[in-house]
Design a protein around this motif. Structure first.
Motif, PDB file in Angstrom:
ATOM      1  N   TYR A   1       1.433  -1.027   0.092  1.00  0.00           N
ATOM      2  CA  TYR A   1       0.107  -0.213   0.494  1.00  0.00           C
ATOM      3  C   TYR A   1       0.547   1.303  -0.012  1.00  0.00           C
ATOM      4  O   TYR A   1       0.592   2.384  -0.184  1.00  0.00           O
ATOM      5  CB  TYR A   1      -0.717  -0.185   0.785  1.00  0.00           C
ATOM      6  CG  TYR A   1      -2.328  -0.968   1.177  1.00  0.00           C
ATOM      7  CD1 TYR A   1      -3.279  -0.815  -0.296  1.00  0.00           C
ATOM      8  CD2 TYR A   1      -1.910  -1.795   2.201  1.00  0.00           C
ATOM      9  CE1 TYR A   1      -3.857  -1.636   0.159  1.00  0.00           C
ATOM     10  CE2 TYR A   1      -2.369  -3.441   1.951  1.00  0.00           C
ATOM     11  CZ  TYR A   1      -3.931  -3.002   0.910  1.00  0.00           C
ATOM     12  OH  TYR A   1      -4.711  -4.111   0.751  1.00  0.00           O
TER      13      TYR A   1
ATOM     14  N   ARG B   1      -4.537  -0.838  20.114  1.00  0.00           N
ATOM     15  CA  ARG B   1      -4.585  -1.092  18.947  1.00  0.00           C
ATOM     16  C   ARG B   1      -4.592   0.296  17.925  1.00  0.00           C
ATOM     17  O   ARG B   1      -3.738   0.180  16.721  1.00  0.00           O
ATOM     18  CB  ARG B   1      -5.893  -2.000  18.364  1.00  0.00           C
ATOM     19  CG  ARG B   1      -6.538  -1.169  17.566  1.00  0.00           C
ATOM     20  CD  ARG B   1      -7.984  -1.971  16.674  1.00  0.00           C
ATOM     21  NE  ARG B   1      -8.197  -3.332  17.605  1.00  0.00           N
ATOM     22  CZ  ARG B   1      -8.858  -4.267  18.424  1.00  0.00           C
ATOM     23  NH1 ARG B   1      -8.723  -2.970  18.928  1.00  0.00           N
ATOM     24  NH2 ARG B   1      -8.839  -5.656  18.482  1.00  0.00           N
TER      25      ARG B   1
ATOM     26  N   ILE C   1      -1.449   1.450  14.606  1.00  0.00           N
ATOM     27  CA  ILE C   1      -1.985   1.878  13.397  1.00  0.00           C
ATOM     28  C   ILE C   1      -1.556   3.325  13.456  1.00  0.00           C
ATOM     29  O   ILE C   1      -0.879   3.463  12.407  1.00  0.00           O
ATOM     30  CB  ILE C   1      -3.938   2.150  13.774  1.00  0.00           C
ATOM     31  CG1 ILE C   1      -4.188   0.305  13.874  1.00  0.00           C
ATOM     32  CG2 ILE C   1      -3.922   2.738  12.262  1.00  0.00           C
ATOM     33  CD1 ILE C   1      -5.752  -0.018  13.530  1.00  0.00           C
TER      34      ILE C   1
ATOM     35  N   GLU D   1      -8.044   3.267   3.624  1.00  0.00           N
ATOM     36  CA  GLU D   1      -8.664   2.456   4.215  1.00  0.00           C
ATOM     37  C   GLU D   1      -8.144   1.470   4.167  1.00  0.00           C
ATOM     38  O   GLU D   1      -8.010   0.388   5.340  1.00  0.00           O
ATOM     39  CB  GLU D   1     -10.399   2.452   3.289  1.00  0.00           C
ATOM     40  CG  GLU D   1     -11.071   3.583   4.166  1.00  0.00           C
ATOM     41  CD  GLU D   1     -11.064   4.024   6.054  1.00  0.00           C
ATOM     42  OE1 GLU D   1     -11.091   2.712   6.553  1.00  0.00           O
ATOM     43  OE2 GLU D   1     -10.987   4.885   6.603  1.00  0.00           O
ATOM     44  N   PRO D   2      -8.048   0.383   2.686  1.00  0.00           N
ATOM     45  CA  PRO D   2      -7.382  -1.265   3.468  1.00  0.00           C
ATOM     46  C   PRO D   2      -6.211  -1.291   3.908  1.00  0.00           C
ATOM     47  O   PRO D   2      -5.399  -2.293   4.716  1.00  0.00           O
ATOM     48  CB  PRO D   2      -7.001  -1.414   1.861  1.00  0.00           C
ATOM     49  CG  PRO D   2      -7.133  -0.503   0.599  1.00  0.00           C
ATOM     50  CD  PRO D   2      -7.869   0.937   1.438  1.00  0.00           C
TER      51      PRO D   2
ATOM     52  N   VAL E   1      -5.149   0.233   6.102  1.00  0.00           N
ATOM     53  CA  VAL E   1      -5.623   0.455   8.103  1.00  0.00           C
ATOM     54  C   VAL E   1      -6.607  -0.848   8.054  1.00  0.00           C
ATOM     55  O   VAL E   1      -5.938  -1.285   9.432  1.00  0.00           O
ATOM     56  CB  VAL E   1      -6.556   1.992   8.490  1.00  0.00           C
ATOM     57  CG1 VAL E   1      -7.188   1.281   9.674  1.00  0.00           C
ATOM     58  CG2 VAL E   1      -5.765   3.039   8.164  1.00  0.00           C
ATOM     59  N   GLN E   2      -7.103  -1.038   7.388  1.00  0.00           N
ATOM     60  CA  GLN E   2      -7.741  -2.499   7.620  1.00  0.00           C
ATOM     61  C   GLN E   2      -6.703  -4.024   7.895  1.00  0.00           C
ATOM     62  O   GLN E   2      -6.469  -4.551   8.887  1.00  0.00           O
ATOM     63  CB  GLN E   2      -8.656  -2.934   6.821  1.00  0.00           C
ATOM     64  CG  GLN E   2     -10.412  -1.956   6.701  1.00  0.00           C
ATOM     65  CD  GLN E   2     -10.846  -1.658   5.658  1.00  0.00           C
ATOM     66  OE1 GLN E   2     -10.543  -3.209   4.457  1.00  0.00           O
ATOM     67  NE2 GLN E   2     -11.816  -1.462   5.113  1.00  0.00           N
ATOM     68  N   GLU E   3      -5.658  -3.558   6.670  1.00  0.00           N
ATOM     69  CA  GLU E   3      -5.150  -4.606   7.060  1.00  0.00           C
ATOM     70  C   GLU E   3      -3.743  -4.602   8.227  1.00  0.00           C
ATOM     71  O   GLU E   3      -3.341  -5.894   9.198  1.00  0.00           O
ATOM     72  CB  GLU E   3      -4.138  -4.964   6.137  1.00  0.00           C
ATOM     73  CG  GLU E   3      -5.079  -5.590   4.729  1.00  0.00           C
ATOM     74  CD  GLU E   3      -3.418  -6.165   3.753  1.00  0.00           C
ATOM     75  OE1 GLU E   3      -2.969  -6.717   3.664  1.00  0.00           O
ATOM     76  OE2 GLU E   3      -3.743  -6.180   2.319  1.00  0.00           O
TER      77      GLU E   3
ATOM     78  N   THR F   1      -5.057  -3.749  11.503  1.00  0.00           N
ATOM     79  CA  THR F   1      -5.529  -4.318  11.948  1.00  0.00           C
ATOM     80  C   THR F   1      -6.290  -5.799  11.918  1.00  0.00           C
ATOM     81  O   THR F   1      -6.029  -5.982  13.894  1.00  0.00           O
ATOM     82  CB  THR F   1      -7.382  -2.697  12.325  1.00  0.00           C
ATOM     83  OG1 THR F   1      -7.659  -2.391  11.771  1.00  0.00           O
ATOM     84  CG2 THR F   1      -8.139  -3.468  12.836  1.00  0.00           C
ATOM     85  N   ALA F   2      -5.773  -6.494  11.479  1.00  0.00           N
ATOM     86  CA  ALA F   2      -5.836  -7.591  11.532  1.00  0.00           C
ATOM     87  C   ALA F   2      -4.653  -8.172  12.121  1.00  0.00           C
ATOM     88  O   ALA F   2      -4.351  -9.263  12.487  1.00  0.00           O
ATOM     89  CB  ALA F   2      -6.156  -8.143   9.441  1.00  0.00           C
TER      90      ALA F   2
ATOM     91  N   GLU G   1      -4.661  -7.459  15.668  1.00  0.00           N
ATOM     92  CA  GLU G   1      -5.298  -8.821  16.570  1.00  0.00           C
ATOM     93  C   GLU G   1      -4.636 -10.234  16.122  1.00  0.00           C
ATOM     94  O   GLU G   1      -4.912 -10.930  17.136  1.00  0.00           O
ATOM     95  CB  GLU G   1      -6.873  -8.681  15.581  1.00  0.00           C
ATOM     96  CG  GLU G   1      -7.948  -7.652  15.392  1.00  0.00           C
ATOM     97  CD  GLU G   1      -9.020  -7.586  15.222  1.00  0.00           C
ATOM     98  OE1 GLU G   1      -8.599  -7.933  14.239  1.00  0.00           O
ATOM     99  OE2 GLU G   1      -9.645  -6.318  15.549  1.00  0.00           O
TER     100      GLU G   1
END
Length: 252
Positions: A157, A197, A201, A219-220, A222-224, A226-227, A230
């Motif tokens: 990204y 978390r 980020i 957005e993608p 941040v989503q990755e 976040t995953a 986790e």
């Protein structure tokens, strides 16, 4: 883009999420190089003042040289009330500091942005005779799975990503070519970093290469992240990033 503008718009998240340096490292430098309350330390590429603040709290006189206005203003807000603090609008290659007035130069997380040849000349100009320069990085432990996967996300990204800190601090050749006769001492200290978390980020978003909120990749990205958090966080609350603080010190 001019290197001085890489962190424009990122100063707040940088200040909030970037880690400090081991207190023991400063203790070693103070003892080894005889720093005291009369010593003048020039912190070049001082950013928002993370290392600057740690040195101020040790009673040292610090001239924080930073060309980026956003970063420098945050440093001034944080440390401007300290009588042993001076904020300087200057670059590594043209600090504007008085010649022959500096006892030691520190560079934390910034040397890879400098022109090494011009910076060396500037160090020679502002340092007192036979004094030293310390190049300092917080470095992720590259072979750990978490770090590898974090880098893979950045590669997907972030078009300008070419390794954490540009991969520069891992280059012995580039480090040795900066110091006189290629001679320098290395101090390494464990400095594992704890993130929740949001701070994990934010740490990634504070990088110069990270997408900004208006970018399609934001957005993608941040989503990755976040995953990834986790996946590695203990009970979903704390992630421990394997990290080593490295300090290279020599004369120029």
């Amino acid at each position: 883009m001019d290197a001085t503008n890489h962190f424009t718009g990122k100063a707040a998240v940088y200040s909030k999420s970037r880690p400090g340096y081991p207190d023991q490292l400063l203790t070693v430098l103070i003892e080894k190089y005889g720093w005291n309350d009369e010593s003048v330390i020039a912190d070049i590429g001082a950013g928002t003042g993370i290392l600057t603040g740690q040195m101020l709290n040790k009673g040292l006189n610090v001239m924080a040289v930073e060309p980026n206005t956003d970063m420098r203003l945050l440093s001034e807000q944080a440390w401007g009330d300290y009588p042993n603090y001076k904020s300087v609008n200057g670059t590594a290659e043209q600090t504007t500091l008085v010649a022959g007035n500096v006892d030691h130069i520190t560079v934390a997380q910034a040397f890879h942005w400098f022109n090494p040849e011009l910076f060396r000349l500037e160090c020679q100009r502002v340092l007192k005779p036979q004094r030293y320069v310390s190049l300092i990085w917080n470095s992720r432990v590259a072979e750990r799975a978490l770090v590898i996967e974090n880098a893979e996300i950045c590669q997907r990204y972030c078009p300008q990503f070419n390794g954490f800190s540009g991969g520069f601090e891992q280059s012995d050749e580039k480090i040795s070519s900066f110091f006189r006769s290629g001679e320098y001492e290395v101090i390494e200290m464990a400095n594992d970093l704890s993130f929740d978390r949001n701070s994990f980020i934010d740490r990634n978003l504070s990088a110069s290469y990270a997408p900004n909120v208006q970018d399609k990749a934001f957005e993608p990205f941040v989503q990755e992240l976040t995953a990834l958090f986790e996946k590695y966080a203990v009970h979903g609350r704390e992630l421990l990033m394997p990290n080593i603080c490295k300090c290279y010190t020599g004369q120029v």
